[in-house]
Design a protein around this motif. Structure first.
Motif, short mmCIF file in Angstrom:
data_model
loop_
_atom_site.label_atom_id
_atom_site.label_comp_id
_atom_site.label_asym_id
_atom_site.label_seq_id
_atom_site.Cartn_x
_atom_site.Cartn_y
_atom_site.Cartn_z
N GLN A 31 30.27 61.38 -88.74
CA GLN A 31 31.68 61.75 -88.57
C GLN A 31 32.63 60.59 -88.82
O GLN A 31 33.82 60.81 -89.01
CB GLN A 31 31.91 62.33 -87.17
CG GLN A 31 31.18 63.64 -86.96
CD GLN A 31 31.72 64.41 -85.78
OE1 GLN A 31 30.98 64.97 -85.00
NE2 GLN A 31 33.04 64.46 -85.64
N ARG A 85 34.11 71.38 -87.00
CA ARG A 85 33.90 71.05 -88.41
C ARG A 85 32.48 70.61 -88.72
O ARG A 85 31.90 70.97 -89.74
CB ARG A 85 34.89 69.95 -88.82
CG ARG A 85 35.52 70.24 -90.18
CD ARG A 85 36.57 69.17 -90.51
NE ARG A 85 37.89 69.74 -90.46
CZ ARG A 85 38.87 69.38 -91.27
NH1 ARG A 85 38.69 68.42 -92.15
NH2 ARG A 85 40.04 69.96 -91.19
N ARG A 86 31.89 69.83 -87.81
CA ARG A 86 30.56 69.28 -88.09
C ARG A 86 29.48 70.35 -88.17
O ARG A 86 28.38 70.09 -88.65
CB ARG A 86 30.18 68.22 -87.06
CG ARG A 86 29.70 68.78 -85.71
CD ARG A 86 29.01 67.70 -84.90
NE ARG A 86 28.49 68.18 -83.64
CZ ARG A 86 27.30 68.73 -83.48
NH1 ARG A 86 26.51 68.90 -84.54
NH2 ARG A 86 26.89 69.13 -82.30
N GLU A 101 32.22 75.61 -93.19
CA GLU A 101 32.89 75.56 -94.50
C GLU A 101 31.88 75.62 -95.63
O GLU A 101 32.12 76.28 -96.66
CB GLU A 101 33.71 74.27 -94.61
CG GLU A 101 34.39 74.10 -95.97
CD GLU A 101 35.19 72.82 -96.08
OE1 GLU A 101 35.44 72.40 -97.22
OE2 GLU A 101 35.56 72.24 -95.02
N GLU A 126 40.18 75.93 -86.26
CA GLU A 126 39.14 75.87 -87.30
C GLU A 126 39.00 77.20 -88.01
O GLU A 126 38.72 77.24 -89.23
CB GLU A 126 37.81 75.44 -86.67
CG GLU A 126 36.65 75.34 -87.65
CD GLU A 126 36.76 74.21 -88.67
OE1 GLU A 126 35.82 74.05 -89.46
OE2 GLU A 126 37.79 73.50 -88.68
N ARG A 134 41.70 77.26 -90.66
CA ARG A 134 41.35 76.41 -91.80
C ARG A 134 40.33 77.09 -92.70
O ARG A 134 40.46 77.09 -93.94
CB ARG A 134 40.79 75.08 -91.28
CG ARG A 134 40.62 74.01 -92.35
CD ARG A 134 40.02 72.74 -91.76
NE ARG A 134 38.60 72.90 -91.49
CZ ARG A 134 37.63 72.71 -92.39
NH1 ARG A 134 37.95 72.35 -93.64
NH2 ARG A 134 36.38 72.86 -92.07
#
Length: 466
Positions: free
Chosen positions: A162, A249-250, A254, A288, A291
């Motif tokens: 990260q 996010r990790r 996505e 998130e 996004r």
């Protein structure tokens, strides 16, 4: 309120303690009572809840210490005979991101020390995460209590992946190094975790024991895919890819969204993304999600990507069983419980070749392993499974066998109990029958018992109840 003796809890006979342990599980940010799927509610919550339950099933008595993050929380919740959750006041009685909790750990430790000095006795402490480890280290220093630690994630590994996005204080690394030295035993969750502890922290292999995470066969088992889809109102003919977990996010969601852009539309793909801070997906509550929705629109796949929002535990089996394939492609993953749950439901898994996933998922047998940042590679494996349904079914069956053979919570608890006994060898001194007393939680800043609606961060003490 009164802090009852474990044998006074309603619902069963007193537990036989002659050869069993009194265990304190510390989990400062991950309560076993929390709703799952949010930013800070996921695998560790499940781990603590399931380990506690299975240890009690085996005859041990367990107290779980977790931070009070809601003014309406009762100071003590009795879950069953032999198991209770203690909400420790440390910092505001409100949600605080775990990255900001270290400052409240001295207050947390002081409250735990007061409870122990006033009458709570334990044979061993099991700390979960580095901040709980700091508290356990204080209990060992001042009371001589042996402690075992499961880190669940390592600061240096997180920093590798990260980088500047890691919001934990720099002190985390020094605390982890000290914990590796001071812990009586260290639980690694997979071979990669074990290697990282040795490589990055200089852990002694003699201190390490590998105990994976698990799943509950009563919760997760195969069922008819068509029936699961009927109950969820899903199209019986779509090729459904399931992503389920925390919306951070990790976790690599996505990457899964981007993979959908590589799948031909004639495969009739559908990505279900389960998770978030609310039951109805809301970008304001879970940024998130917003996004990811934007990325789906940019890629032109928003019509085949469905965000469901958070779902309760009793609904998850339906989602796992409804899916053709379960996908999890995080940047790194200390272990990962969701792949086990999917395997237990007979669903093949495509996961990142990182951390515990490359241990739980056997590439080519129970699923496939792919690089964590390669949507094209992920799409290729998904398309292959769609084109070869017999192979997908065989992988699903292999996953069921592997999960049941290696990863039940009963097996996990038995292995942990062995680690506890090694950290605190059974003797008249360490495992002597504890003194019993009827105790009362009292705020030191009030004239009476600490009520379930008390606010603030006043230390708590125990006094003998009349």
């Amino acid at each position: 309120m009164r802090l009852k003796r474990h044998e006074d809890c309603p619902g069963g006979e007193p537990l036989d303690e002659d050869h069993n342990m009194r265990i304190a599980l510390i989990s400062e940010h991950a309560s076993p009572l929390a709703a799952l799927g949010g930013v800070d509610a996921g695998g560790q919550n499940i781990y603590v809840a399931q380990v506690a339950q299975r240890l009690v099933d085996d005859g041990h008595t367990v107290d779980v210490f977790t931070r009070r993050d809601d003014p309406d929380q009762a100071p003590v919740v009795y879950l069953r005979p032999g198991l209770r959750v203690l909400h420790i006041p440390a910092g505001p009685a409100a949600f605080v991101p775990k990255e900001q909790l270290l400052q409240y750990m001295p207050e947390f430790a002081e409250a735990c020390l007061r409870l122990c000095r006033a009458g709570l006795h334990y044979d061993v402490v099991h700390a979960n995460f580095f901040m709980s480890g700091w508290v356990a280290m204080e209990l060992k220093r001042q009371l001589g209590l042996p402690f075992v630690i499961t880190f669940h994630a390592l600061g240096l590994v997180r920093r590798e992946h990260q980088k500047e996005a890691d919001a934990f204080p720099a002190e985390r690394i020094d605390i982890e190094r000290l914990l590796v030295q001071e812990a009586d035993a260290i639980v690694a969750e997979c071979p990669q975790d074990e290697d990282d502890l040795v490589r990055l922290y200089g852990a002694q292999r003699a201190k390490l024991t590998m105990v994976p995470c698990g799943f509950d066969p009563q919760e997760f088992a195969p069922m008819s895919r068509l029936e699961a889809r009927r109950q969820l109102g899903l199209d019986p003919d779509e090729f459904i890819v399931l992503q389920l977990g925390r919306m951070v996010r990790r976790k690599g969601v996505e990457n899964v969204v981007r993979a959908m852009a590589h799948l031909p539309r004639d495969l009739h793909p559908r990505l279900l993304v389960v998770g978030g801070e609310s039951d109805v997906p809301d970008a304001r509550i879970t940024p998130e999600i917003g996004r990811l929705q934007g990325i789906a629109r940019e890629l032109g796949v928003d019509d085949v990507v469905t965000f469901t929002g958070r779902r309760q535990r009793d609904q998850l089996r339906l989602y796992y069983c409804a899916a053709n394939v379960f996908v999890t492609t995080p940047w790194y993953e200390p272990f990962g419980i969701t792949p086990l749950e999917a395997m237990a439901c007979g669903t093949p898994v495509v996961g990142s070749a990182v951390g515990g996933i490359q241990y739980s998922v056997v590439d080519g047998l129970s699923g496939y392993l792919v690089p964590p940042h390669d949507p094209a590679a992920l799409a290729g494996r998904l398309a292959h499974l769609q084109a070869h349904p017999a192979l997908a079914r065989a992988m699903g069956l292999a996953g069921v066998r592997r999960a049941q053979m290696m990863f039940t919570w009963e097996q996990v608890a038995a292995q942990l109990a062995q680690a506890y006994r090694q950290a605190a060898p059974m003797s008249d001194t360490v495992l002597a029958k504890p003194r019993r007393s009827r105790l009362q939680l009292v705020s030191s800043r009030s004239d009476g018992p600490l009520s379930s609606r008390s606010t603030g961060t006043a230390p708590i003490t125990l006094v003998a109840a009349k």
